[in-house]
Enzyme design. Structure first.
Site, PDB file in Angstrom:
ATOM      1  N   GLN A 153     -28.608 -18.647  -5.380  1.00  0.00           N
ATOM      2  CA  GLN A 153     -29.340 -18.042  -4.261  1.00  0.00           C
ATOM      3  C   GLN A 153     -28.622 -18.370  -2.959  1.00  0.00           C
ATOM      4  O   GLN A 153     -29.019 -17.924  -1.894  1.00  0.00           O
ATOM      5  CB  GLN A 153     -30.765 -18.608  -4.210  1.00  0.00           C
ATOM      6  CG  GLN A 153     -31.582 -18.302  -5.447  1.00  0.00           C
ATOM      7  CD  GLN A 153     -32.822 -19.183  -5.519  1.00  0.00           C
ATOM      8  OE1 GLN A 153     -33.862 -18.857  -4.947  1.00  0.00           O
ATOM      9  NE2 GLN A 153     -32.727 -20.302  -6.201  1.00  0.00           N
ATOM     10  N   ASN A 154     -27.577 -19.193  -3.051  1.00  0.00           N
ATOM     11  CA  ASN A 154     -26.892 -19.643  -1.838  1.00  0.00           C
ATOM     12  C   ASN A 154     -25.878 -18.606  -1.353  1.00  0.00           C
ATOM     13  O   ASN A 154     -25.228 -17.946  -2.153  1.00  0.00           O
ATOM     14  CB  ASN A 154     -26.189 -20.980  -2.089  1.00  0.00           C
ATOM     15  CG  ASN A 154     -27.168 -22.063  -2.481  1.00  0.00           C
ATOM     16  OD1 ASN A 154     -28.381 -21.887  -2.332  1.00  0.00           O
ATOM     17  ND2 ASN A 154     -26.677 -23.168  -2.992  1.00  0.00           N
ATOM     18  N   HIS A 194     -28.405 -13.575  -3.445  1.00  0.00           N
ATOM     19  CA  HIS A 194     -28.800 -13.328  -2.055  1.00  0.00           C
ATOM     20  C   HIS A 194     -27.611 -13.001  -1.147  1.00  0.00           C
ATOM     21  O   HIS A 194     -27.705 -13.107   0.076  1.00  0.00           O
ATOM     22  CB  HIS A 194     -29.600 -14.514  -1.509  1.00  0.00           C
ATOM     23  CG  HIS A 194     -30.923 -14.689  -2.202  1.00  0.00           C
ATOM     24  ND1 HIS A 194     -31.691 -15.829  -2.120  1.00  0.00           N
ATOM     25  CD2 HIS A 194     -31.619 -13.843  -3.020  1.00  0.00           C
ATOM     26  CE1 HIS A 194     -32.786 -15.673  -2.845  1.00  0.00           C
ATOM     27  NE2 HIS A 194     -32.767 -14.487  -3.405  1.00  0.00           N
ATOM     28  N   CYS A 204     -21.435  -2.647   7.229  1.00  0.00           N
ATOM     29  CA  CYS A 204     -21.697  -1.766   8.375  1.00  0.00           C
ATOM     30  C   CYS A 204     -23.045  -1.070   8.192  1.00  0.00           C
ATOM     31  O   CYS A 204     -23.327  -0.519   7.129  1.00  0.00           O
ATOM     32  CB  CYS A 204     -20.588  -0.732   8.515  1.00  0.00           C
ATOM     33  SG  CYS A 204     -20.900   0.411   9.872  1.00  0.00           S
ATOM     34  N   THR A 246     -33.455 -25.952  -6.304  1.00  0.00           N
ATOM     35  CA  THR A 246     -34.220 -24.814  -5.766  1.00  0.00           C
ATOM     36  C   THR A 246     -35.705 -25.128  -5.820  1.00  0.00           C
ATOM     37  O   THR A 246     -36.176 -25.728  -6.782  1.00  0.00           O
ATOM     38  CB  THR A 246     -33.909 -23.485  -6.503  1.00  0.00           C
ATOM     39  OG1 THR A 246     -34.763 -22.461  -5.949  1.00  0.00           O
ATOM     40  CG2 THR A 246     -34.111 -23.551  -8.003  1.00  0.00           C
ATOM     41  N   GLU A 260     -37.320 -33.401  -5.946  1.00  0.00           N
ATOM     42  CA  GLU A 260     -38.790 -33.365  -5.956  1.00  0.00           C
ATOM     43  C   GLU A 260     -39.314 -32.494  -7.083  1.00  0.00           C
ATOM     44  O   GLU A 260     -38.570 -31.697  -7.654  1.00  0.00           O
ATOM     45  CB  GLU A 260     -39.294 -32.751  -4.642  1.00  0.00           C
ATOM     46  CG  GLU A 260     -39.047 -33.626  -3.453  1.00  0.00           C
ATOM     47  CD  GLU A 260     -39.390 -32.925  -2.148  1.00  0.00           C
ATOM     48  OE1 GLU A 260     -40.010 -31.833  -2.191  1.00  0.00           O
ATOM     49  OE2 GLU A 260     -39.016 -33.464  -1.099  1.00  0.00           O
TER      50      GLU A 260
HETATM   51  P1  OAD Z   1     -35.350 -24.378  -0.602  1.00  0.00           P
HETATM   52  O1  OAD Z   1     -35.014 -24.960   0.723  1.00  0.00           O
HETATM   53  O2  OAD Z   1     -36.624 -23.615  -0.716  1.00  0.00           O
HETATM   54  O3  OAD Z   1     -35.430 -25.534  -1.682  1.00  0.00           O
HETATM   55  C1  OAD Z   1     -34.445 -26.545  -1.762  1.00  0.00           C
HETATM   56  C2  OAD Z   1     -34.788 -27.417  -2.965  1.00  0.00           C
HETATM   57  O4  OAD Z   1     -33.739 -28.344  -3.122  1.00  0.00           O
HETATM   58  C3  OAD Z   1     -36.076 -28.218  -2.819  1.00  0.00           C
HETATM   59  O5  OAD Z   1     -36.847 -28.088  -4.006  1.00  0.00           O
HETATM   60  C4  OAD Z   1     -35.606 -29.666  -2.635  1.00  0.00           C
HETATM   61  O6  OAD Z   1     -36.501 -30.603  -3.231  1.00  0.00           O
HETATM   62  C5  OAD Z   1     -34.293 -29.631  -3.387  1.00  0.00           C
HETATM   63  N1  OAD Z   1     -33.263 -30.584  -2.929  1.00  0.00           N
HETATM   64  C6  OAD Z   1     -32.989 -31.001  -1.660  1.00  0.00           C
HETATM   65  N2  OAD Z   1     -31.919 -31.812  -1.643  1.00  0.00           N
HETATM   66  C7  OAD Z   1     -31.500 -31.924  -2.934  1.00  0.00           C
HETATM   67  C8  OAD Z   1     -30.418 -32.619  -3.569  1.00  0.00           C
HETATM   68  N3  OAD Z   1     -29.561 -33.354  -2.885  1.00  0.00           N
HETATM   69  N4  OAD Z   1     -30.294 -32.505  -4.918  1.00  0.00           N
HETATM   70  C9  OAD Z   1     -31.173 -31.741  -5.636  1.00  0.00           C
HETATM   71  N5  OAD Z   1     -32.199 -31.065  -5.080  1.00  0.00           N
HETATM   72  C10 OAD Z   1     -32.357 -31.148  -3.755  1.00  0.00           C
HETATM   73  O7  OAD Z   1     -34.082 -23.531  -1.063  1.00  0.00           O
HETATM   74  P2  OAD Z   1     -33.999 -22.369  -2.152  1.00  0.00           P
HETATM   75  O8  OAD Z   1     -34.843 -22.650  -3.328  1.00  0.00           O
HETATM   76  O9  OAD Z   1     -32.559 -22.111  -2.372  1.00  0.00           O
HETATM   77  O10 OAD Z   1     -33.451 -16.767   0.702  1.00  0.00           O
HETATM   78  O11 OAD Z   1     -34.607 -21.156  -1.352  1.00  0.00           O
HETATM   79  C11 OAD Z   1     -34.592 -19.900  -1.932  1.00  0.00           C
HETATM   80  C12 OAD Z   1     -34.371 -18.841  -0.903  1.00  0.00           C
HETATM   81  O12 OAD Z   1     -35.309 -18.992   0.166  1.00  0.00           O
HETATM   82  C13 OAD Z   1     -33.025 -18.895  -0.193  1.00  0.00           C
HETATM   83  O13 OAD Z   1     -31.984 -18.279  -0.927  1.00  0.00           O
HETATM   84  C14 OAD Z   1     -33.303 -18.144   1.059  1.00  0.00           C
HETATM   85  C15 OAD Z   1     -34.623 -18.771   1.422  1.00  0.00           C
HETATM   86  O14 OAD Z   1     -35.436 -18.034   2.243  1.00  0.00           O
HETATM   87  C16 OAD Z   1     -33.095 -15.800   1.531  1.00  0.00           C
HETATM   88  O15 OAD Z   1     -32.612 -16.032   2.619  1.00  0.00           O
HETATM   89  C17 OAD Z   1     -33.315 -14.433   0.976  1.00  0.00           C
END
Ligand code: OAD
Length: 239
Positions: free
Chosen positions: A98-99, A116, A124, A185, A212
């Site tokens: 998703q990154n 994503h 464009c 995630t 978490e």
């Molecule tokens: P989030 O910010 O929602 O979640 C990050 C997750 O990583 C959380 O569950 C944390 O507990 C965990 N975390 C943090 N540090 C960590 C580490 N060092 N090792 C392991 N886990 C860790 O991010 P995403 O799930 O990627 O979408 O969010 C999904 C989407 O929401 C993104 O792609 C973006 C956002 O809005 C769009 O922009 C379309």
């Protein structure tokens, strides 16, 4: 638990990893939710929707230009490297991320489905052409296409569909995998998060790596708590 997870991983002939912002946290790239998350300080509806861009493309670009600057300073961490190494171990592997930061590419992963999009690509809004652009900071905001149209970041915003065919490809990979590794995630954003129940239904072992609990921890076969930069090398290399 880690021993069991390592064994599943070793036995699997086909592996899918689903990653989120947490895997890049140790590289210094902010996550979206939780402490210090971007959505604590910024409103997604003002910065990450097609409506926000139509209203004020310069404001949206200022935010993306700032994030591109942060990411440009970051380096892949041992979590990214471990997944790249897993792919080189000879098994079939698909990395679904998703990154948008490109750190998996820089770590050497090859088969990557970027659900994503990619912050280093532009599209464009007039003629639809796409191209890479790694300049940071950008000289002029909003950037323009050769045709004169306004360019947008090559990412998926809230309310937009995923790039055509990509989710079906991810789903297919998960359905035929022996292990799904879910890393960093919050499993809060769909359809990406739905790959986890899809995996379970297909009889795939789900291993979660997160600092978490998440809504998917309960259905995971194994939930490993800790930083992905520490746990993934242990899973892949056994150290
Ligand atoms: P989030 O910010 O929602 O979640 C990050 C997750 O990583 C959380 O569950 C944390 O507990 C965990 N975390 C943090 N540090 C960590 C580490 N060092 N090792 C392991 N886990 C860790 O991010 P995403 O799930 O990627 O979408 O969010 C999904 C989407 O929401 C993104 O792609 C973006 C956002 O809005 C769009 O922009 C379309």
């Amino acid at each position: 638990m880690i021993e069991q997870a390592r064994q599943w991983l070793q036995e699997a002939t086909s592996i899918v990893a689903l990653t989120g912002a947490g895997i890049s946290a140790e590289s210094g790239v902010p996550t979206f939710r939780g402490d210090g998350g971007l959505w604590r300080n910024f409103k997604p509806e003002e910065l990450a929707t097609p409506e926000a861009f139509a209203r004020d493309p310069k404001l949206v670009w200022e935010w993306y230009d700032w994030r591109r600057g942060l990411i440009a300073e970051a380096k892949p961490n041992p979590g990214h490297t471990a997944l790249a190494k897993l792919e080189r171990s000879g098994r079939e592997m698909t990395l679904v991320t998703q990154n948008v930061d490109g750190l998996h590419d820089r770590a050497g992963s090859y088969r990557i489905l970027k659900l994503h999009g990619d912050i280093w690509r532009f599209r464009c809004t007039t003629c639809g052409s796409e191209w890479p652009d790694r300049r940071t900071p950008l000289p002029k905001l909003p950037p323009k296409c050769q045709c004169g149209g306004i360019a947008r970041p090559g990412v998926v915003w809230f309310g937009e569909p995923l790039p055509p065919g990509l989710f079906a490809e991810a789903q297919h990979a998960v359905e035929s995998a022996g292990v799904l590794l879910v890393v960093g995630t919050s499993a809060a954003v769909y359809p990406a998060a739905s790959l986890i129940p899809v995996a379970k239904r297909a009889g795939c072992k789900v291993i979660e790596v997160n600092t978490e609990d998440t809504p998917m921890s309960e259905i995971a076969d194994c939930s490993l708590r800790g930083q992905s930069g520490e746990i993934l090398p242990q899973l892949v290399d056994g150290r």
